[in-house]
Write an enzyme that holds these catalytic residues in place. Structure first.
Site, PDB file in Angstrom:
ATOM      1  N   GLY A  35     -18.187 -11.093 -51.654  1.00 58.53           N
ATOM      2  CA  GLY A  35     -17.160 -10.055 -51.752  1.00 58.53           C
ATOM      3  C   GLY A  35     -17.770  -8.673 -51.661  1.00 58.53           C
ATOM      4  O   GLY A  35     -18.917  -8.521 -51.223  1.00 58.53           O
ATOM      5  N   ASN A  36     -17.025  -7.683 -52.053  1.00 60.52           N
ATOM      6  CA  ASN A  36     -17.529  -6.301 -52.033  1.00 60.52           C
ATOM      7  C   ASN A  36     -16.826  -5.527 -53.144  1.00 60.52           C
ATOM      8  O   ASN A  36     -15.817  -5.988 -53.692  1.00 60.52           O
ATOM      9  CB  ASN A  36     -17.309  -5.669 -50.651  1.00 60.52           C
ATOM     10  N   PRO A  37     -17.359  -4.348 -53.509  1.00 55.19           N
ATOM     11  CA  PRO A  37     -16.834  -3.664 -54.704  1.00 55.19           C
ATOM     12  C   PRO A  37     -15.571  -2.835 -54.474  1.00 55.19           C
ATOM     13  O   PRO A  37     -15.190  -2.059 -55.346  1.00 55.19           O
ATOM     14  CB  PRO A  37     -17.995  -2.756 -55.118  1.00 55.19           C
ATOM     15  N   SER A  38     -14.891  -3.001 -53.346  1.00 59.51           N
ATOM     16  CA  SER A  38     -13.675  -2.208 -53.126  1.00 59.51           C
ATOM     17  C   SER A  38     -12.656  -2.488 -54.240  1.00 59.51           C
ATOM     18  O   SER A  38     -12.374  -3.640 -54.549  1.00 59.51           O
ATOM     19  CB  SER A  38     -13.058  -2.578 -51.778  1.00 59.51           C
ATOM     20  N   ALA A  61     -11.593  -3.227 -47.237  1.00 59.25           N
ATOM     21  CA  ALA A  61     -12.991  -3.515 -46.910  1.00 59.25           C
ATOM     22  C   ALA A  61     -13.047  -4.995 -46.528  1.00 59.25           C
ATOM     23  O   ALA A  61     -13.000  -5.871 -47.391  1.00 59.25           O
ATOM     24  CB  ALA A  61     -13.875  -3.219 -48.108  1.00 59.25           C
TER      25      ALA A  61
END
Ligand code: CTP
Length: 400
Positions: free
Chosen positions: A210-213, A277
């Site tokens: 995942g990503n921190p968006s 994102a």
């Protein structure tokens, strides 16, 4: 432009235990630049002092239907005439009945009757009173007269019992005020699709890439579009904040799911603003069972996901985001061309305290035809307004 700034909002407060939440509402509205004019019933004054509202809103508070100021203006007529919107929050069963009947013997009912501005009512009472046939009939009458009803929530009530009847959350009330003020705004009649948050690509049933968006910027964009009168479809991946009301919210966890959702939602739309994102890679095959620790290294084979924006054939305005840690303008311009966008919002995600996860952002909005708008550092809400200004320009102005 849109939003609450400069708007005259009449806040009617009536005698409910939830009157203290109206103080929070007045405070937030004032903080966002609205002029809040409070009118209170005698019963409301038993719960909370007019001074609370006066100090927070820096406006005189009226509680007497006979009040006339030094210039001879009658408070309820004057307030009603100047209003861009009136909201009664909290509204008791008694006040709702009196509003439905058109009584005008206190400052709240008299101002309600005097105004031609859009009107909202946010009920707060015990479940049995809210569900009573007479209250429901009175609410239907108010709705028939054009008022918006902000449905109460469910939870613990003043009596200690649980049920429906709690004043709606202040955030939900503010969402509804923004939406109501925005009807007929410069995006009225437009269908806008916004994506927000980060996608997650499953590695196994309990792990993902995942990503921190947080989704904050995308959600602010969706709100801004809604509050300018647009019909909004908001497609969300993983988000750290609650999605707003007053729009269709579609969940799409993975890049593939988001692609399908975007393709469906953009059919016939006027503009797509792609703030999500989206993961660029996904595991070649997600393991069916949890991957066990062996003590050895683990290699994952990743395959590229489809580029959603680049794959859309268009017929609508396409606005992308470019999250960059270096060569901001150069990289953003390359993406603008590669994905045949109408504009790109270049976002330096390496700047500390800005961007991912934060409430603030600093961006440059680059149009394909040349102009660049710089925005921020500013709250994501203000950035969203600037982006929507550009969307309106690209659409050739408002339809009305
Ligand atoms: N985007 C997309 N589909 C993808 C990846 C990104 O539609 N599979 C969109 C994003 O929502 C954003 C824009 O393309 O509006 C740019 O995303 P960004 O992550 O900055 O760029 P990438 O194209 O992924 O390039 P890179 O990661 O190499 O910077």
């Amino acid at each position: 432009m849109s939003g609450l700034a400069g708007k005259n909002i009449v806040l009617g407060v009536t005698g409910s235990i939830a009157a203290y939440k109206a103080v929070q509402l007045a405070s937030t509205l004032s903080h966002r630049g609205a002029h809040v004019h409070t009118v209170m019933t005698a019963a409301a004054r038993g719960f909370v002092s007019p001074l609370n509202f006066q100090a927070l809103t820096r406006q005189a508070v009226h509680s007497d239907v006979g009040e006339v100021d030094r210039e001879g203006r009658i408070a309820h007529v004057d307030r009603g005439r100047a209003a861009d919107l009136m909201i009664v929050a909290p509204a008791t069963a008694n006040t709702i009945a009196r509003l439905a009947m058109g009584l005008a013997d206190d400052i709240v009912t008299a101002t309600w009757l005097s105004t031609t501005a859009p009107r909202l009512v946010a009920p707060a009472m015990e479940s049995s009173m809210y569900l009573a046939g007479s209250t429901q009939a009175n609410l239907r009458t108010l709705a028939d007269h054009g008022a918006g009803i902000i449905a109460p929530g469910t939870g613990r009530l003043a009596s200690g019992h649980s049920g429906v009847g709690r004043l709606a959350d202040v955030d939900a009330i503010i969402d509804r005020i923004g939406e109501t003020l925005g009807l007929g705004g410069d995006l009225a009649g437009r269908q806008i699709v916004v994506t927000a948050g980060g996608t997650r690509e499953a590695i196994d049933p309990v792990r993902f890439i995942g990503n921190p968006s947080s989704g904050r910027q995308g959600i602010a964009l969706a709100r801004a579009a809604r509050d300018r009168g647009a019909n909004v479809a908001l497609i969300v991946g993983a988000i750290a904040v609650a999605p707003p009301t007053g729009m269709e919210v579609i969940e799409a966890a993975s890049a593939a799911a988001m692609k399908a959702a975007v393709e469906q939602a953009t059919a016939g739309c006027d503009a797509l603003v792609m703030a999500a994102a989206v993961g660029d890679y996904t595991p070649a095959a997600a393991a069916g069972q949890k991957i066990k620790k062996t003590g050895d290294g683990l290699s994952l084979e990743l395959t590229p996901t489809d580029d959603i924006l680049a794959g859309l054939s268009g017929g609508f305005i396409k606005v992308g985001f470019a999250a960059e840690t270096e060569n901001l303008l150069e990289n953003a311009r390359a993406k603008l061309a590669a994905k045949s966008l109408d504009a790109i919002v270049a976002n330096d995600v390496a700047a500390s305290g800005l961007g991912f996860g934060s409430g603030m952002n600093r961006v440059q909005i680059i149009r394909r035809d040349g102009p660049i708008t710089e925005a921020g550092p500013a709250p994501k809400r203000a950035i969203a307004e600037k982006v929507m200004d550009v969307v309106v320009e690209l659409l050739g102005g408002s339809q009305q």
